[in-house]
Scaffold this active site. Structure first.
Site, PDB file in Angstrom:
ATOM      1  N   LYS A 198       0.866  -1.182   0.000  1.00  0.00           N
ATOM      2  CA  LYS A 198       0.000   0.000   0.000  1.00  0.00           C
ATOM      3  C   LYS A 198       0.902   1.231   0.000  1.00  0.00           C
ATOM      4  O   LYS A 198       1.701   1.429   0.915  1.00  0.00           O
ATOM      5  CB  LYS A 198      -0.897  -0.007   1.233  1.00  0.00           C
ATOM      6  N   LYS A 251      -2.185  -1.536  -3.830  1.00  0.00           N
ATOM      7  CA  LYS A 251      -3.039  -0.353  -3.786  1.00  0.00           C
ATOM      8  C   LYS A 251      -2.178   0.899  -3.892  1.00  0.00           C
ATOM      9  O   LYS A 251      -1.184   0.974  -3.193  1.00  0.00           O
ATOM     10  CB  LYS A 251      -3.800  -0.374  -2.461  1.00  0.00           C
TER      11      LYS A 251
END
Ligand code: PBG
Length: 326
Positions: A198, A251
């Site tokens: 992330k 992400k």
């Protein structure tokens, strides 16, 4: 000169192209993120996410029914709370009668076949707007002190019926701590979808508007990854695998297709990608102006996620795309 190699033969017609197609996007690949708010019969439009709204529990359950009828099998829930529910320790996240926990129960009562995923991070509940506990003196995000809070949060979600917990906080060791917590509480069948890679990204802006969860001070760069890095993601993959994750996630998505591909090549676990809020909003904004065909762009973007190696995609386009694929 005789030209024996003519790739265009394989593109000659719709039927031939269908036969040749390497990657197919289906409704089975989609996970729909949803924002829930307190109240009844409330629909609260999110200005920076055209077409998307925060819904009260009753309306959210209706939405979930509709999504289920359209073939969507999983939703990911985010509670949007006002400041009176927030404190330093994200205490509300453990409340069995809190907004998120009661919403999970409502969904499971009304649409038992729908898989419910929930986020594990402090930010929707934190008065500091960070994913971890903040040291008041130094401003540091305290790693190990956060882990117990995350484990308790995951257990509360599993107790309410969450099928998949998604640690999105990027603290070191969280997957192991959450797995241990879940197992000790007999939730051995609750999956962990780890936000493995992330990145500290500006693409999350509209999401933070939706939850009013932007950090009060500083940024998230001491825990979320530097967007300049690829190899670092491989290190996170190894750790999450060792710690017991069931699904690994990248992400954001569109600017990180190389990372999705790397992840697919380096793990035997299923790979998820998160088509985040800013990616959605950019397409919507351009489409509203008539500059792009939003539907076609959504299909092209999500197909590229799959081509890169994603097995599933969290996307705010889920409902629209399900309709298009029907
Ligand atoms: C919070 C969280 C964020 C998103 C999912 N979980 C935002 C952040 O890390 O600041 C972003 C999702 C999106 O932008 O769609 N832990």
């Amino acid at each position: 000169m005789l030209n024996t190699s003519r790739p265009r033969r394989n593109r000659k017609s719709h039927a031939i192209r269908s036969l040749m197609r390497e990657t197919t996007l289906t409704v089975d690949d989609l996970i729909a993120p949803l924002f829930v708010i307190n109240g009844k019969n409330k629909i609260d439009h999110i200005e920076s996410m055209p077409g998307y709204a925060r819904l009260s529990r009753d309306l959210l359950v209706k939405e979930v029914k509709e999504l289920s009828q359209m073939g969507i099998k999983c939703v990911s829930l985010f509670p949007a709370l006002d400041d009176s529910f927030k404190d330093k320790f994200a205490t509300e996240s453990k409340n069995p009668n809190g907004l998120l926990q009661t919403t999970i129960k409502d969904i499971k009562d009304a649409v038992p076949e729908m898989l419910v995923m929930t986020d594990v991070a402090m930010d929707p509940y934190s008065s500091d707007g960070h994913d971890g506990l903040v040291d008041d003196k130094t401003g540091e995000i305290l790693n190990d002190e956060t882990l117990d809070i995350l484990a308790a949060m995951a257990i509360a979600q599993a107790e309410a019926g969450s099928d998949i917990v998604g640690p999105s906080d990027m603290m070191d060791g969280r997957v192991a701590r959450i797995r241990a917590g879940l197992d000790e509480s007999s939730f051995t069948n609750t999956l962990i979808m780890s936000y493995t890679a992330k990145y500290a990204s500006s693409f999350y802006g509209p999401f933070r508007d939706a939850l009013d969860s932007a950090p009060k001070a500083g940024d998230k760069k001491t825990y979320q990854m530097d967007f300049s890095n690829r190899v670092e993601a491989l290190r996170e993959i190894e750790l999450d695998e060792k710690e017991g994750a069931d699904i690994l996630m990248v992400k954001p998505g569109i600017s990180y297709l190389d990372v999705i591909k790397d992840m697919k090549d380096h793990t035997k676990l299923p790979v998820a990608a998160y088509n985040v809020s800013g990616e959605y909003s950019m397409v919507k904004a351009a489409a509203e102006r008539g500059w792009l065909d939003g539907d076609k762009i959504a299909l092209e973007m999500l197909t590229s996620f799959k081509r890169a190696g994603a097995d599933m995609i969290l996307t705010y386009f889920s409902k629209e795309v399900a309709r298009m694929l029907d």
